[in-house]
Every structure is written in structure tokens, then in C-alpha cells.
Scaffold this active site. Structure first.
Site, short mmCIF file in Angstrom:
data_model
loop_
_atom_site.label_atom_id
_atom_site.label_comp_id
_atom_site.label_asym_id
_atom_site.label_seq_id
_atom_site.Cartn_x
_atom_site.Cartn_y
_atom_site.Cartn_z
N ASP A 136 28.13 14.77 43.43
CA ASP A 136 28.01 15.03 41.99
C ASP A 136 28.96 14.07 41.28
OD1 ASP A 136 28.47 17.86 39.73
OD2 ASP A 136 27.57 15.89 39.50
N LYS A 177 35.10 25.36 37.32
CA LYS A 177 35.79 24.22 36.71
C LYS A 177 36.79 24.81 35.72
CE LYS A 177 34.87 19.89 34.20
NZ LYS A 177 33.82 19.04 33.59
N MET A 194 18.56 21.63 46.03
CA MET A 194 19.24 22.47 45.04
C MET A 194 18.68 22.23 43.65
SD MET A 194 21.76 22.11 42.48
CE MET A 194 23.12 21.01 42.76
N ASP A 222 16.63 17.74 33.34
CA ASP A 222 16.65 16.37 33.91
C ASP A 222 15.21 15.91 34.15
OD1 ASP A 222 19.43 16.50 33.98
OD2 ASP A 222 19.47 17.21 36.05
N ASP A 271 34.55 12.52 38.01
CA ASP A 271 33.32 12.43 38.83
C ASP A 271 33.17 11.04 39.46
OD1 ASP A 271 31.33 14.55 36.62
OD2 ASP A 271 32.70 15.05 38.25
N HIS A 302 36.95 19.27 40.30
CA HIS A 302 37.30 20.49 39.54
C HIS A 302 38.52 21.20 40.11
CE1 HIS A 302 32.84 20.63 38.10
NE2 HIS A 302 33.45 19.50 37.81
N ASP A 305 29.98 19.94 46.01
CA ASP A 305 29.88 18.76 45.13
C ASP A 305 30.99 17.78 45.50
OD1 ASP A 305 28.70 20.00 41.87
OD2 ASP A 305 27.71 19.68 43.81
N GLU A 360 33.67 21.84 43.75
CA GLU A 360 33.63 20.39 43.47
C GLU A 360 35.02 19.80 43.58
OE1 GLU A 360 31.27 18.67 40.21
OE2 GLU A 360 33.04 17.51 39.69
N ASP A 364 37.48 15.19 33.77
CA ASP A 364 36.60 15.24 34.94
C ASP A 364 35.97 13.86 35.17
OD1 ASP A 364 33.62 17.23 35.75
OD2 ASP A 364 34.99 16.05 36.99
N GLU A 394 29.68 27.46 40.69
CA GLU A 394 30.56 26.30 40.62
C GLU A 394 31.63 26.50 39.56
OE1 GLU A 394 28.62 22.57 40.23
OE2 GLU A 394 30.42 21.52 39.62
N HIS A 429 18.85 19.54 37.14
CA HIS A 429 18.83 20.58 36.12
C HIS A 429 17.40 20.60 35.59
CE1 HIS A 429 22.99 18.97 35.93
NE2 HIS A 429 23.34 20.18 35.62
C1 DIG Z 1 29.09 19.54 36.86
O1 DIG Z 1 30.03 19.36 37.86
C2 DIG Z 1 28.00 20.46 37.33
C3 DIG Z 1 26.69 20.10 36.70
O2 DIG Z 1 26.52 18.73 36.88
C4 DIG Z 1 25.72 20.84 37.53
O3 DIG Z 1 25.36 22.00 36.85
C5 DIG Z 1 26.46 21.23 38.79
C6 DIG Z 1 25.58 21.01 39.97
O4 DIG Z 1 26.15 20.20 40.93
N1 DIG Z 1 27.70 20.44 38.72
MN MN Z 2 29.46 19.61 39.99
MN MN Z 3 32.65 17.25 37.70
#
Ligand code: DIG
Ligand code: MN
Ligand code: MN
Length: 390
Positions: free
Chosen positions: A292, A184, A89, A58, A258, A221, A246, A218, A256, A182, A55
Site C-alpha cells: 500500500d 492509523k 482484497m 477506484d 507510503d 501507520h 499493508d 500498515e 503518511d 486497518e 476501493h
Molecule cells: C490507507 O492506508 C488505506 C486505504 O488506502 C485503504 O482503505 C486501505 C487498504 O489497504 N489502506
Molecule cells: Mn493501508
Molecule cells: Mn498509509
């Protein structure tokens, strides 16, 4: 060293925010110090990763001056060069700063929406400067708690306006960049707009430049929505819209998480890798394989790099298992497509004659209904390949 060690050819990537996650959660403070982006790049290179994603904030803290930004970017680029790492990315943080508390592109305040566009334009410039070819949009704050605050159709229209504007910016600048949306379903908002990959695929079809927009599904998600991640990815691939992915793991019915790829539903992870790698014969996915996810809060930095190495190793182990599964003669026989040269031409491409033939079709429905499909044997073979006994 063995056959499952990662190589650049595997296209494994991690976000700075993943291995840089300090272990803070809603109920506890950070358990690990925050490493500099350049330190994270060096460690990821040592682990065998190919790419690193980010990002904007970051790397460049919110509110940094142009000079500070340029110094950080120059240092980061030099480290990428030294380590032979790429930035596949980039994305914008449109969720941390309080200004985005009511959303970014969909917020009711036009000043917030303007600021979100401004921030994204600058972040696209950063991503392009670092060589990114894919730009992800995760609308973490694009949602509601109080649904009376706006007509959901207004939110959709605002999202479309922002994406169309940004697509035209990229085209105007002639950047070699595509967008990946993406989805969610919730968290941090109570309901996030366009909650699944399927919703995003439809939104893309309504954009002014759909050809440059795909999806970034993802694992966690789609699981949070109670849906099959494999089916979501398959639909994106079939629509030629799987621009990024992801990878992680998730226990059903939870926030979530992750988690490390493959650390929960190993069978779904196996079926996902089988789909992505095309071991059953379908067109494979050739984009970045992005993890991710982050290490457990219990971990020190040794645990963080164990998490990174484990993510990549599990993917390669499953890739080998999927290849063995689809090379197994008994599996091939069980999944072989049933052919009927007489009937198949009637199944697509309408004609009056075909409709007449179907109407006249003589078929003993009970006899067909009695046929067994042998999926129990097929699924047992999957289990045995997964457990390494076949
Ligand atoms: C969360 O799953 C999102 C953020 O971490 C980011 O914007 C995106 C990129 O992989 N995934
Ligand atoms: Mn993600
Ligand atoms: Mn996530």
C-alpha cells in the site's frame, strides 16, 4: 531473470490506488495522468504481481449508474482473466466524498452513518463479485479535530454497530469473506479512533462475530504512532488475527509517506520479513503481501513500474537474507532458547506446590545479573547478513 523475480506464488498485490496514484499532494497538482484500471492490471501483471486490490470508487466512479457499473466490472473481470490476476482484497472508500467529512460509521449525523452502510454493502457485493476473500476497513475519517463533538465511547459503539451489522450481512449472504481492520493514528483527521493495531485487536474482542474479523496493519501507520511494526504484527499473528498486511516504508515523525517497501528502515523491514516468513522457526504468515504505497511525486510511469518491481524485489531479497541469517550456526547458537527442565514447569499453570517451590527458590541474583547476553554480537551478525558479507 533471477531468483528474486516475483512469481504468483509470492502472493504480491498492489491496490489500484497505489500504482494509479497521480502524484497529487496537499501542496501540488497531479504529475501523472490517471490510467484506466484495466491498463493498471495489465502493467501489474507484466511486473509479476499476483493480485490487485481496490476501493469501490477506484473502479466504479461515485454516482455511476447500475449499467455503467456493470460495464466497468465486466471489462475489469475480462482483463483480470486475460492477465491471470486475482482480487485478494476489496475495500470501501469512506473518506473521499465530502459527505464523510465528519466520519462515516462514527459520524454524528445518522443519515451519514446510513449512507456509509449503504455504500459498504454495495462495495462488499462488488468485492465478492471480483472474488475478494478479504474486506478491509480503514476508517480514515473516523476521528475528530473538535473532540467535544461526541463522546469517544459513542464513536466506538457506532463503529461496533456498523461492523456487527456488516458481519451479519456477510453471514446472511453466506459469503466466503473475512474483515480486516486497518488502524492509523492521524491524517486526515487530527485523531483517528482506534489509532493502532493494538486498539483494533481489542475492538475485535468486543464484536458480536470476532471470529470473522482480523487486522490489516500498515508499516507507515504504526511507525507514525512511534511503535514497533514488527511487534504489532507479531501480536496479530499470535492472536491469529493477521488477515492482511499493508507493506510500505515511512520516516519517523512525518505525514503518511507510503514509501516503497524497504526504502527507509531496512533493518525493521528485514525483521518484519523474517517474522512473516518464519525463517526463525515460528508459524509463517500465508496471506496476501500487499504494497500500500506509491512512487515518488518526481516519477513518470517508468518510475512507477520501477517502484512496483522494487517493492517486490526488496521483499524477496530480504526473505533470502533472513533465511541465511537464521541458518547461520553462530546466530542459531546465540538465539537458542535457554532451557532449565527443573524451573520451567514452575513458570506456567499455577499450583500451591509450585508457588511453594518458587518461594523456596535459592538463586544468586548478582551472579545471574553478571551474565552477558551477547546481543551486540547477534546484532552485528544481523548487520553483516543484511550487508551481504556473511
Ligand atoms: C490507507 O492506508 C488505506 C486505504 O488506502 C485503504 O482503505 C486501505 C487498504 O489497504 N489502506
Ligand atoms: Mn493501508
Ligand atoms: Mn498509509
Amino acid at each position: 531473470m533471477d531468483a528474486y523475480d516475483p512469481t504468483p506464488a509470492d502472493r504480491f498485490s498492489f491496490g489500484l490506488w497505489t500504482v494509479g496514484n497521480p502524484g497529487r499532494d496537499p501542496f501540488g497538482e497531479a504529475v501523472r495522468p490517471v490510467l484506466k484500471p484495466t491498463e493498471l492490471v495489465k502493467k501489474l501483471a507484466e511486473c509479476g504481481a499476483w493480485g490487485v486490490n481496490l476501493h469501490d470508487n477506484d473502479l466504479v466512479p461515485f454516482g455511476a449508474s447500475a449499467k455503467e457499473r456493470d460495464t466497468l466490472v465486466a471489462e475489469f473481470k475480462a482483463t483480470l482473466e486475460d492477465c491471470g490476476m486475482v482480487v485478494p482484497m476489496a475495500t470501501t472508500n469512506l473518506f473521499s466524498h465530502p459527505i464523510f467529512k465528519d466520519g462515516a460509521f462514527t459520524a454524528n449525523n445518522p443519515r451519514v452513518r446510513a449512507f456509509a452502510l449503504k455504500k459498504t454493502l454495495a462495495s462488499i457485493e462488488l468485492g465478492v463479485e471480483l472474488g475478494a476473500k478479504i474486506y478491509v476497513f480503514w476508517g480514515g475519517r473516523e476521528g475528530v479535530e473538535c473532540d467535544a463533538c461526541r463522546d469517544p465511547r459513542t464513536a466506538i459503539a457506532r463503529m461496533r454497530d456498523a461492523l456487527d451489522f456488516l458481519c451479519e450481512y456477510v453471514k446472511d449472504r453466506r459469503y466466503d469473506l473475512v474483515f480486516a481492520l486497518e488502524a492509523k493514528p492521524n491524517e486526515p483527521r487530527s485523531d483517528i479512533y482506534m489509532p493502532t493495531t493494538g486498539h483494533m485487536l481489542h475492538l475485535i474482542s468486543t464484536l458480536a462475530h470476532p471470529e470473522m474479523v482480523g487486522v490489516n496493519p500498515e508499516v507507515a501507520h504504526e511507525n507514525m504512532a512511534g511503535l514497533s511494526f514488527v511487534h504489532a504484527v507479531a501480536q496479530a499473528m499470535e492472536a491469529k488475527k493477521l488477515f492482511h498486511i499493508d507493506l510500505n516504508a515511512q520516516k519517523i515523525g512525518r505525514y503518511d509517506q507510503d514509501l516503497r517497501f524497504g526504502s527507509e528502515d531496512l533493518k525493521q523491514a528485514f525483521l518484519l520479513v523474517r517474522l512473516l516468513e518464519g525463517t526463525a522457526g515460528g508459524e509463517p504468515y500465508r496471506g496476501p503481501l500487499h504494497f500500500d504505497s506509491h512512487a515518488y511525486r518526481t516519477e513518470d510511469f517508468d518510475g512507477v513500474w520501477e517502484f512496483a518491481r522494487g517493492s517486490m524485489r526488496t521483499y524477496k531479497l530480504l526473505k533470502a537474507r533472513a533465511a541465511e541469517f537464521d541458518a547461520d550456526p553462530e546466530v542459531r547458537q546465540l538465539v537458542a532458547e535457554k532451557r532449565d527442565p527443573k524451573l520451567e514447569p514452575l513458570l506456567r499453570g499455577f499450583s500451591r506446590d509450585k508457588a511453594k517451590q518458587l518461594a523456596a527458590l535459592e538463586l544468586d541474583a548478582s551472579a545471574v545479573a553478571r551474565e552477558g547476553l551477547r546481543y551486540e554480537r547477534l546484532d552485528q551478525l544481523l548487520t553483516e547478513h543484511l550487508l551481504g558479507v556473511r
